[in-house]
Write a protein that holds these residues in place. Sequence first.
Motif, PDB file in Angstrom:
ATOM      1  N   LEU A   1      -5.272 -20.446  28.649  1.00 50.33           N
ATOM      2  CA  LEU A   1      -3.821 -20.636  28.515  1.00 50.33           C
ATOM      3  C   LEU A   1      -3.202 -19.479  27.737  1.00 50.33           C
ATOM      4  N   SER A   2      -3.892 -19.015  26.705  1.00 46.75           N
ATOM      5  CA  SER A   2      -3.418 -17.858  25.952  1.00 46.75           C
ATOM      6  C   SER A   2      -3.286 -16.639  26.858  1.00 46.75           C
TER       7      SER A   2
ATOM      8  N   ALA B   1       0.018 -14.652  27.632  1.00 46.62           N
ATOM      9  CA  ALA B   1       0.041 -13.225  27.321  1.00 46.62           C
ATOM     10  C   ALA B   1       0.487 -12.419  28.539  1.00 46.62           C
ATOM     11  N   ALA B   2       0.024 -12.829  29.716  1.00 48.66           N
ATOM     12  CA  ALA B   2       0.451 -12.145  30.944  1.00 48.66           C
ATOM     13  C   ALA B   2       1.956 -12.311  31.152  1.00 48.66           C
ATOM     14  N   LEU B   3       2.428 -13.531  30.957  1.00 55.37           N
ATOM     15  CA  LEU B   3       3.871 -13.770  31.094  1.00 55.37           C
ATOM     16  C   LEU B   3       4.646 -12.994  30.037  1.00 55.37           C
ATOM     17  N   THR B   4       4.082 -12.871  28.841  1.00 55.94           N
ATOM     18  CA  THR B   4       4.724 -12.093  27.777  1.00 55.94           C
ATOM     19  C   THR B   4       4.959 -10.661  28.240  1.00 55.94           C
ATOM     20  N   ALA B   5       3.934 -10.060  28.826  1.00 53.88           N
ATOM     21  CA  ALA B   5       4.058  -8.673  29.278  1.00 53.88           C
ATOM     22  C   ALA B   5       5.119  -8.529  30.359  1.00 53.88           C
ATOM     23  N   ILE B   6       5.102  -9.424  31.324  1.00 54.08           N
ATOM     24  CA  ILE B   6       6.061  -9.328  32.435  1.00 54.08           C
ATOM     25  C   ILE B   6       7.486  -9.580  31.952  1.00 54.08           C
TER      26      ILE B   6
ATOM     27  N   VAL C   1      -0.455  -1.125  30.680  1.00 57.95           N
ATOM     28  CA  VAL C   1      -0.399  -1.374  29.236  1.00 57.95           C
ATOM     29  C   VAL C   1      -1.220  -2.601  28.856  1.00 57.95           C
ATOM     30  N   ALA C   2      -1.031  -3.703  29.563  1.00 61.48           N
ATOM     31  CA  ALA C   2      -1.704  -4.958  29.196  1.00 61.48           C
ATOM     32  C   ALA C   2      -3.231  -4.837  29.218  1.00 61.48           C
ATOM     33  N   PRO C   3      -3.819  -4.238  30.246  1.00 62.68           N
ATOM     34  CA  PRO C   3      -5.283  -4.109  30.210  1.00 62.68           C
ATOM     35  C   PRO C   3      -5.788  -3.229  29.068  1.00 62.68           C
ATOM     36  N   VAL C   4      -5.077  -2.139  28.755  1.00 58.73           N
ATOM     37  CA  VAL C   4      -5.515  -1.287  27.655  1.00 58.73           C
ATOM     38  C   VAL C   4      -5.392  -2.047  26.332  1.00 58.73           C
ATOM     39  N   ASP C   5      -4.375  -2.875  26.216  1.00 62.69           N
ATOM     40  CA  ASP C   5      -4.218  -3.714  25.023  1.00 62.69           C
ATOM     41  C   ASP C   5      -5.449  -4.601  24.824  1.00 62.69           C
TER      42      ASP C   5
END
Length: 145
Positions: free
Chosen positions: A14-15, A19-24, A100-104
């Motif tokens: 769920l996190s 987190a994915a929705l946060t990025a988008i 960005v998200a994957p590097v994070d």
Amino acid sequence: MPVTPSAWFTWALLSAVFAALTAIFAKIGLQGVDSDFATLIRTCLIFFVLAAFVFFAGKWSNPLALSSKTWTFLTLSALATGASWVCYFRALKLGDASKVAPVDKLSVILVALIAVLFLGERPSNREWFGIALVSLGVFVLGFKR
């Protein structure tokens, strides 16, 4: 017999979804606004949402009853979170969310290493293999030929 994930895994998934929705949502919301100011707005909103959640869930307790060690490490965590958010929003403002998200997620490797060094955790070989795969993915995305 089907394997069911344990509670921590469900919450971790769920996190990841949030987190994915946060990025988008952030990438879209950053259009036309300074990334640091956007981080401030987001942080204020999170404060009010969490305060309401804790209150209505009946989880409020006296913060003055917490130990100094708890306060110290929660403060350090807050400072690290704030720095992470400022950097993350700046990266999202400058780059593609899909990069960005994957590097994070390099944080996965760093958490594992720090947990071994300071918390005495011992990931299994299988877990190290998964961590190595995440690491490989970060490097594939992060470095151009």
